[in-house]
Motif scaffolding. Structure first.
Motif, short mmCIF file in Angstrom:
data_model
loop_
_atom_site.label_atom_id
_atom_site.label_comp_id
_atom_site.label_asym_id
_atom_site.label_seq_id
_atom_site.Cartn_x
_atom_site.Cartn_y
_atom_site.Cartn_z
N GLY A 80 38.83 -15.04 10.43
CA GLY A 80 39.92 -15.39 9.51
C GLY A 80 39.66 -16.74 8.87
O GLY A 80 38.51 -17.20 8.76
N ASP A 81 40.73 -17.39 8.45
CA ASP A 81 40.62 -18.67 7.77
C ASP A 81 40.82 -19.82 8.77
O ASP A 81 41.79 -19.81 9.54
CB ASP A 81 41.65 -18.77 6.65
CG ASP A 81 41.44 -20.01 5.80
OD1 ASP A 81 40.57 -19.97 4.91
OD2 ASP A 81 42.17 -21.01 6.00
N ALA A 82 39.91 -20.80 8.73
CA ALA A 82 39.95 -21.93 9.66
C ALA A 82 40.28 -23.24 8.96
O ALA A 82 40.11 -24.31 9.55
CB ALA A 82 38.62 -22.06 10.39
N SER A 83 40.76 -23.18 7.73
CA SER A 83 41.00 -24.40 6.95
C SER A 83 42.08 -25.27 7.60
O SER A 83 41.93 -26.50 7.71
CB SER A 83 41.40 -24.04 5.52
OG SER A 83 40.39 -23.28 4.89
N ILE B 143 33.99 -17.14 9.55
CA ILE B 143 35.24 -17.80 9.18
C ILE B 143 35.18 -18.16 7.70
O ILE B 143 34.09 -18.28 7.12
CB ILE B 143 35.50 -19.08 10.01
CG1 ILE B 143 34.40 -20.11 9.77
CG2 ILE B 143 35.66 -18.76 11.48
CD1 ILE B 143 34.68 -21.48 10.35
N SER B 144 36.35 -18.32 7.12
CA SER B 144 36.44 -18.89 5.77
C SER B 144 37.00 -20.30 5.90
O SER B 144 37.91 -20.55 6.69
CB SER B 144 37.34 -18.04 4.87
OG SER B 144 38.66 -17.97 5.41
N LEU B 145 36.42 -21.22 5.14
CA LEU B 145 36.80 -22.64 5.24
C LEU B 145 36.80 -23.24 3.84
O LEU B 145 35.75 -23.38 3.22
CB LEU B 145 35.83 -23.38 6.15
CG LEU B 145 36.12 -24.86 6.44
CD1 LEU B 145 37.49 -25.02 7.09
CD2 LEU B 145 35.03 -25.44 7.32
N HIS B 146 38.02 -23.49 3.34
CA HIS B 146 38.18 -24.09 2.01
C HIS B 146 37.45 -23.30 0.93
O HIS B 146 36.74 -23.85 0.09
CB HIS B 146 37.71 -25.54 2.01
CG HIS B 146 38.52 -26.41 2.91
ND1 HIS B 146 38.02 -27.55 3.51
CD2 HIS B 146 39.81 -26.32 3.35
CE1 HIS B 146 38.95 -28.12 4.26
NE2 HIS B 146 40.05 -27.38 4.18
N GLY B 147 37.61 -21.99 0.97
CA GLY B 147 37.04 -21.13 -0.08
C GLY B 147 35.62 -20.69 0.14
O GLY B 147 35.08 -19.93 -0.67
N LYS B 148 34.98 -21.13 1.21
CA LYS B 148 33.61 -20.72 1.52
C LYS B 148 33.60 -19.94 2.84
O LYS B 148 34.46 -20.14 3.69
CB LYS B 148 32.68 -21.93 1.62
CG LYS B 148 32.57 -22.71 0.32
CD LYS B 148 31.64 -23.92 0.48
CE LYS B 148 31.54 -24.70 -0.82
NZ LYS B 148 30.65 -25.89 -0.70
N VAL B 149 32.62 -19.05 2.96
CA VAL B 149 32.52 -18.19 4.15
C VAL B 149 31.27 -18.58 4.93
O VAL B 149 30.18 -18.72 4.36
CB VAL B 149 32.47 -16.70 3.75
CG1 VAL B 149 32.39 -15.81 4.99
CG2 VAL B 149 33.70 -16.33 2.93
N TYR B 150 31.43 -18.75 6.26
CA TYR B 150 30.33 -19.19 7.12
C TYR B 150 30.18 -18.22 8.29
O TYR B 150 31.15 -17.69 8.81
CB TYR B 150 30.60 -20.59 7.68
CG TYR B 150 30.76 -21.67 6.65
CD1 TYR B 150 29.66 -22.38 6.17
CD2 TYR B 150 32.03 -21.99 6.13
CE1 TYR B 150 29.80 -23.37 5.22
CE2 TYR B 150 32.18 -22.98 5.18
CZ TYR B 150 31.07 -23.68 4.72
OH TYR B 150 31.22 -24.66 3.78
N ASN B 151 28.91 -18.04 8.68
CA ASN B 151 28.60 -17.36 9.94
C ASN B 151 28.52 -18.45 11.00
O ASN B 151 27.47 -19.07 11.21
CB ASN B 151 27.29 -16.59 9.83
CG ASN B 151 26.91 -15.90 11.12
OD1 ASN B 151 27.68 -15.88 12.08
ND2 ASN B 151 25.71 -15.34 11.17
N ILE B 152 29.62 -18.69 11.66
CA ILE B 152 29.75 -19.83 12.56
C ILE B 152 29.18 -19.56 13.96
O ILE B 152 29.21 -20.43 14.84
CB ILE B 152 31.24 -20.25 12.66
CG1 ILE B 152 31.40 -21.73 13.05
CG2 ILE B 152 32.00 -19.35 13.62
CD1 ILE B 152 30.98 -22.65 11.94
N PHE C 98 38.15 -22.13 18.78
CA PHE C 98 37.81 -21.33 17.61
C PHE C 98 38.41 -19.92 17.66
O PHE C 98 38.49 -19.25 16.64
CB PHE C 98 36.28 -21.20 17.48
CG PHE C 98 35.65 -22.27 16.64
CD1 PHE C 98 35.74 -22.24 15.26
CD2 PHE C 98 34.96 -23.31 17.23
CE1 PHE C 98 35.16 -23.22 14.48
CE2 PHE C 98 34.37 -24.30 16.47
CZ PHE C 98 34.47 -24.26 15.09
N GLN C 99 38.80 -19.47 18.84
CA GLN C 99 39.21 -18.08 19.01
C GLN C 99 40.31 -17.64 18.03
O GLN C 99 40.23 -16.55 17.47
CB GLN C 99 39.66 -17.84 20.45
CG GLN C 99 38.55 -17.92 21.49
CD GLN C 99 37.51 -16.84 21.32
OE1 GLN C 99 37.76 -15.80 20.71
NE2 GLN C 99 36.31 -17.08 21.85
#
Length: 208
Positions: free
Chosen positions: A95-98, A66-75, A89-90
């Protein structure tokens, strides 16, 4: 005398939480973050720019970016530790989770919770370049094609330049001396377009 009040109805403003399995609480997640070496699975690679197209390729429960506030995470490692469950979370996996995060967890320290899962930074340069290319004005049907204009310019031939007439040839006699070509006989030359002049008549009378 105070007016009588009706029954007070309690409103449930708490967000529904999912019962987590034992060992998947917030404390367990904190212990895992401190003990694990590579939860993000970067394998020693530095943080890098990641495009939305690449994030979209990881949209499953077992491979979730996911991308969150400009950062990308392997959630992926955090999904089953989330108090709200995996299902919420689905819609934002890949995509973007902000927007979803700000709706429920605006007060949460993102870096302290999932900072160890960061893969890189969101790279939107490809998306902006594609949008600018699509917004570029298209050539109209009546517009000239630059290639055809260049071809027409290359096909243009300049008019020939005037070349001065060559001097009359010279004739060499038997001894090797140069002498001018003989004058044509009288009456053989081309008549003048302006008519015979007085100077020409006098010159002809002087000739033998």
């Amino acid at each position: 005398q105070a007016p009588a009040r009706g029954p007070v109805v309690a409103r449930n403003t708490a967000r529904n939480k999912v019962a987590l399995r034992r060992g998947f609480g917030l404390r367990d997640w904190s212990l895992l973050c401190r003990s694990a070496r590579d939860l993000a699975q970067r394998q020693g690679a530095p943080l890098r720019p990641i495009t939305p197209e690449e994030i979209a390729q990881h949209a499953t429960e077992h491979d979730a970016w996911i991308s969150l506030h400009g950062k990308v995470y392997n959630i992926t490692p955090y999904l089953h530790y989330h108090p709200g469950g995996v299902g919420i979370f689905q819609p934002c996996l890949g995509g973007d989770a902000s927007e979803l995060f700000d709706k429920y967890h605006r007060w949460v320290n993102t870096q302290g919770l999932v900072g160890v899962l960061q893969l890189g930074y969101l790279d939107e340069s490809s998306a902006s370049s594609a949008s600018s290319a699509s917004a570029a004005p298209k050539a109209k049907r009546g517009d000239r094609n630059p290639r055809s204009v260049n071809a027409a310019a290359a096909a243009f031939v300049a008019p020939p330049t005037k070349v001065a007439p060559a001097p009359p040839p010279t004739i060499h006699d038997a001894d090797g001396f140069a002498m001018p070509a003989p004058r044509p006989p009288k009456g053989v030359g081309m008549p003048s377009l302006l008519g015979k002049q007085d100077d020409e008549e006098e010159e002809e009378e002087l000739l033998p």
